[in-house]
Structures are given as C-alpha cells and as structure tokens.
Design a protein around this motif. Structure first.
Motif, PDB file in Angstrom:
ATOM      1  N   LEU A 270      62.547  65.728  24.920  1.00 51.77           N
ATOM      2  CA  LEU A 270      63.334  65.050  25.942  1.00 51.77           C
ATOM      3  C   LEU A 270      64.654  65.776  26.150  1.00 51.77           C
ATOM      4  O   LEU A 270      65.194  66.395  25.233  1.00 51.77           O
ATOM      5  N   ASP A 271      65.194  65.670  27.345  1.00 47.30           N
ATOM      6  CA  ASP A 271      66.510  66.204  27.634  1.00 47.30           C
ATOM      7  C   ASP A 271      67.562  65.195  27.178  1.00 47.30           C
ATOM      8  O   ASP A 271      67.240  64.121  26.674  1.00 47.30           O
ATOM      9  N   ASP A 272      68.836  65.526  27.370  1.00 45.15           N
ATOM     10  CA  ASP A 272      69.900  64.594  27.034  1.00 45.15           C
ATOM     11  C   ASP A 272      69.740  63.292  27.817  1.00 45.15           C
ATOM     12  O   ASP A 272      69.174  63.270  28.921  1.00 45.15           O
TER      13      ASP A 272
ATOM     14  N   GLU B 223      66.407  61.865  29.354  1.00 45.13           N
ATOM     15  CA  GLU B 223      65.837  62.363  30.593  1.00 45.13           C
ATOM     16  C   GLU B 223      64.547  63.126  30.285  1.00 45.13           C
ATOM     17  O   GLU B 223      64.366  63.636  29.180  1.00 45.13           O
ATOM     18  N   PRO B 224      63.632  63.201  31.257  1.00 48.17           N
ATOM     19  CA  PRO B 224      62.400  63.973  31.024  1.00 48.17           C
ATOM     20  C   PRO B 224      62.723  65.419  30.671  1.00 48.17           C
ATOM     21  O   PRO B 224      63.799  65.934  31.021  1.00 48.17           O
ATOM     22  N   PRO B 225      61.824  66.092  29.966  1.00 51.21           N
ATOM     23  CA  PRO B 225      62.063  67.498  29.642  1.00 51.21           C
ATOM     24  C   PRO B 225      62.419  68.304  30.884  1.00 51.21           C
ATOM     25  O   PRO B 225      61.718  68.246  31.901  1.00 51.21           O
ATOM     26  N   ALA B 226      63.520  69.037  30.816  1.00 54.58           N
ATOM     27  CA  ALA B 226      63.963  69.810  31.973  1.00 54.58           C
ATOM     28  C   ALA B 226      62.908  70.830  32.394  1.00 54.58           C
ATOM     29  O   ALA B 226      62.802  71.180  33.576  1.00 54.58           O
ATOM     30  N   ARG B 227      62.114  71.269  31.463  1.00 58.41           N
ATOM     31  CA  ARG B 227      61.072  72.266  31.744  1.00 58.41           C
ATOM     32  C   ARG B 227      60.040  71.741  32.746  1.00 58.41           C
ATOM     33  O   ARG B 227      59.432  72.520  33.490  1.00 58.41           O
ATOM     34  N   TYR B 228      59.850  70.420  32.795  1.00 53.26           N
ATOM     35  CA  TYR B 228      58.867  69.859  33.716  1.00 53.26           C
ATOM     36  C   TYR B 228      59.147  70.250  35.160  1.00 53.26           C
ATOM     37  O   TYR B 228      58.217  70.542  35.923  1.00 53.26           O
ATOM     38  N   ALA B 229      60.414  70.218  35.556  1.00 50.85           N
ATOM     39  CA  ALA B 229      60.754  70.528  36.943  1.00 50.85           C
ATOM     40  C   ALA B 229      60.345  71.961  37.285  1.00 50.85           C
ATOM     41  O   ALA B 229      59.788  72.231  38.356  1.00 50.85           O
ATOM     42  N   GLU B 230      60.613  72.883  36.374  1.00 47.43           N
ATOM     43  CA  GLU B 230      60.232  74.275  36.585  1.00 47.43           C
ATOM     44  C   GLU B 230      58.719  74.428  36.654  1.00 47.43           C
ATOM     45  O   GLU B 230      58.186  75.141  37.525  1.00 47.43           O
ATOM     46  N   LEU B 231      58.007  73.745  35.761  1.00 47.81           N
ATOM     47  CA  LEU B 231      56.551  73.852  35.755  1.00 47.81           C
ATOM     48  C   LEU B 231      55.945  73.273  37.028  1.00 47.81           C
ATOM     49  O   LEU B 231      55.023  73.853  37.603  1.00 47.81           O
ATOM     50  N   ARG B 232      56.451  72.121  37.474  1.00 48.16           N
ATOM     51  CA  ARG B 232      55.903  71.527  38.704  1.00 48.16           C
ATOM     52  C   ARG B 232      56.060  72.474  39.884  1.00 48.16           C
ATOM     53  O   ARG B 232      55.173  72.581  40.735  1.00 48.16           O
ATOM     54  N   ASP B 233      57.200  73.167  39.964  1.00 44.50           N
ATOM     55  CA  ASP B 233      57.466  74.049  41.098  1.00 44.50           C
ATOM     56  C   ASP B 233      56.707  75.368  41.008  1.00 44.50           C
ATOM     57  O   ASP B 233      56.218  75.882  42.019  1.00 44.50           O
TER      58      ASP B 233
END
Length: 408
Positions: free
Chosen positions: A21-23, A26-36
C-alpha cells in the motif's frame, strides 16, 4: 495514454506480489502505471511461483468472466500457489475454490438469504445494532477507536445473527478470520489451526441447530442437507465457515477504510452529513476509492488463452485484482479524487462473473446503515490523530487499521 507493453514470459517478473500500500492506505502507486502501460504483468508471489497480475478494468472483467481461468484448478498437481503451505484454495469444499455445477448448486442454496428483499427485511435490526454500538462508543473513553469499537464489531454482530452463531464468540471468529485471510502475516501452522478450529466450531453449531432449529441461515442449510440431501456434511460446515468469514471480513475493511477516507476528507463528511440522500452514492464511491482489499484471487488457466494481448499458457496463474480497477481513468473521471456526488463510481468491489459476491446486497445495506447512523449520531466526528499516524495491518487479504482514533 501510453502505448501498452506486452510481456512474453512469466520469467520477466520484476514486481513482488502483493504490492505494498502507498501512504495513507492509498492503493499501490504502481497500479496506476500498470493500468496505463501494462495491465497484464508477471509477478512473483510469496511462494516463489509466478503469475500474471491484471489491473485494468476491462482486462480484469475479461479475466474474471473467462471460464478457462479456474479457481478449482488451484488443486491440480503442480499448480502455482500464492503462499507456501496450505491455504483456502486447497479445500475442495470451500465455495471460493469451486467451479461448475457444484459451485452453482451451493450458490443457489445460499442465494435466498441474500436477496434485496431479505436485505430490506434485515435493515431494521441492523439499524438497531448500529445504534447500540454507537451508544457504547459514546459511553466509552475518548478519543475512541472507531475501528475496534464499531467497524470491527458491527459486521460480525450482523453475520452472527444471520447465520445463527452466538455473538459472544466474536473474539474467536476474529482471530480465525485474520489467520485464514493471511498472506504473509501468519504461519502455516496458524492457518492450519484456524482451519481446523473453525471447522470444529461450525460442526458444533450444526449439531446445536439440528437439535434446536431456528430462523437463521444455518438452520435453513441444515434443512437442505437433511431433508433434501442437497448438501454433504462437509459442504454444510464449509458453507458455514464461508458465511461467517467472508460474511463480515470484507465489510469490516470496507467500513474502516471508507470511514478513514471520509474523515481525512472532512468536506466529504460534511457533505454527507448535510445531504443524507447521498448515502447510497457515497457507499459506491467509497467502494471505488477505498475498496476493502488490494488483493486478487489466483486462478489457473485450463488451456492456452490470450488475455488483452498477453499469451497465457495452460497451467499458468492469473490474478485479476478486482479492487485495482476503481481508479482506471478509462472509466472514471479524476479517479484519485474522492467525490461522493460522482455518478461514474465504477468498481468491481464485489467481483464479476460466476464468483460475484452473493452477499453484495446485504453488504451494501450494512454500509449504508453505518454511514447514516454515524452521520446522524456523531455529526462532528473527526480523526483524533493526523491521518499519517494511523497504522495499517499488512499481510492480509483485506485492508484494516490497527486502530482508528476519533473524537467528536
């Protein structure tokens, strides 16, 4: 949007699953990069095995509705596993690990208990439970722990009454649940002990209900087992475990994480307080923005297939993270903004396809009642510590704080 990259082999895995998890939970920040850039990516699991992690909305829907990706195949010899040692996927009587006719039969047996009509019937009693817990909260010390004194108790109390388990047994149910949903937080021995102890507990409840049946769900399942022979004894026991564990654990997490999100955005709490007609929308937005988990359920490919341009070979694992999709900008505007007035709060918090959560209607009702009760009874509710000081428990299927200190 960036051009998507396709991986060609599980050996290319660089990410470790589960992602942290992020701070501020929040959801793992890596998810946003992977989705894109790459919504299907190879990952390494705690067991050391590899699997394909799926994070985009469309891709997760495709994976969760593909009959060639099987939960039952987790029991095949040599199938990849999330964790070393035994877990829920090894149990052929576990509803979450079945497919086909047996899975459909068991879902039909429990479906009448979770219809919208039954949820409406239960609402008055659920409202009473919520009010009683707020009474206790108000009478207790301040700052109060909104997680330990309300969010963690409310769903357990509801499901105990529905299933027919004594509420005073909740401490044991809580311990067994945390061990059963552990990924990296517990040991193999603890998981095995929780499995055996919870099965013995439900078997004893079954014996009691056989002798003294009531209007609860377990009594109804016993009737299906004894009078019509639609259940084996082991199926009956494990349905009871499924109902007690899955029937409260995700709701606890959805409530705690959702309340934390609302309270760290006080303008949203105030909006909900002054506009109670937004309660239903608020529940959907919180399920999107702060879902109960960031974990997916592993499935096994029963034949070669193509998933969003990625070649998945027979026998390989696929983890569609249904809770990662709520911030997919292809479907949700300004996905990182919490807005309880939004009308595009698309999420898959209850899954998709044949494993769609049968208790979704009851869970939604519980969440709506909780928000309505708290905004009515404690309108000035606020965090009693900086949001960054709230500690979150790791290593579980679901997301929850150790405590959620509040004042009013």
């Amino acid at each position: 949007m960036s051009e998507k990259h396709a991986y060609h082999s599980l050996d290319q895995a660089t990410d470790q699953y589960p992602l942290a998890l992020d701070d501020l939970a929040e959801p793992p920040a890596r998810y946003a990069e992977l989705r894109d850039k790459c919504p299907v990516v190879p990952v390494r699991m705690p067991s050391g095995d590899h699997a394909w992690l799926v994070t985009g909305f469309d891709e997760v829907v495709a994976a969760m509705t593909d009959s060639r990706l099987s939960r039952a195949a987790l029991r095949d010899p040599g199938a990849p596993r999330v964790i070393p040692g035994p877990d829920f996927g090894d149990n052929p009587y576990n509803l979450l690990s079945q497919e086909g006719p047996d899975h459909a039969r068991l879902r039909r047996l429990i479906a009448p208990a979770f219809t919208p009509h039954r949820a409406r019937q239960w609402r008055e009693r659920v409202e009473q439970i919520a009010d009683e817990l707020v009474d206790d909260l108000v009478a207790g010390p301040r700052p109060a722990d909104l997680h330990g004194s309300f969010a963690a108790l409310y769903p357990i109390r509801v499901i105990c009454e529905m299933v027919g388990a004594p509420y005073e047994d909740w401490p044991r149910l809580q311990v067994w649940t945390e061990r059963l949903v552990s990924i990296t937080a517990g040991t193999v021995e603890e998981r095995l002990a929780a499995r055996e102890e919870s099965a013995a507990y439900v078997a004893a409840l079954v014996a009691q209900r056989r002798a003294n049946p009531g209007g609860d769900l377990l009594s109804a399942l016993i009737t299906a087992r004894d009078d019509q022979d639609r259940l084996s004894e082991r199926e009956l026991v494990w349905l009871g475990i499924n109902l007690l564990v899955a029937g409260h654990d995700t709701t606890v997490s959805a409530l705690s994480r959702g309340l934390f999100a609302l309270l760290r955005h006080p303008e949203q709490w105030e909006l909900l307080r002054t506009r109670p007609e937004l309660t239903d929308q608020a529940v959907e937005e919180l399920l999107r923005y702060a879902p109960p988990s960031e974990i997916g359920f592993l499935r096994i490919a029963t034949e070669d297939l193509d998933l969003a341009g990625t070649a998945v070979a027979k026998g390989e694992g696929v983890i569609p993270v249904m809770h990662a999709v709520g911030r997919d900008r292809r479907h949700v505007s300004d996905p990182d903004v919490l807005d309880i007035t939004r009308t595009d709060a698309k999420h898959l918090a209850f899954g998709q396809g044949t494993h769609y959560c049968p208790g979704a209607g009851v869970a939604r009702m519980e969440l709506r009642v909780a928000l309505a009760t708290l905004t009515r009874r404690l309108p000035s509710l606020r965090l009693a510590v900086p949001a960054a000081d709230v500690e979150w428990i790791g290593g579980l299927l679901t997301v929850r704080p150790r405590a959620l200190p509040v004042a009013w």
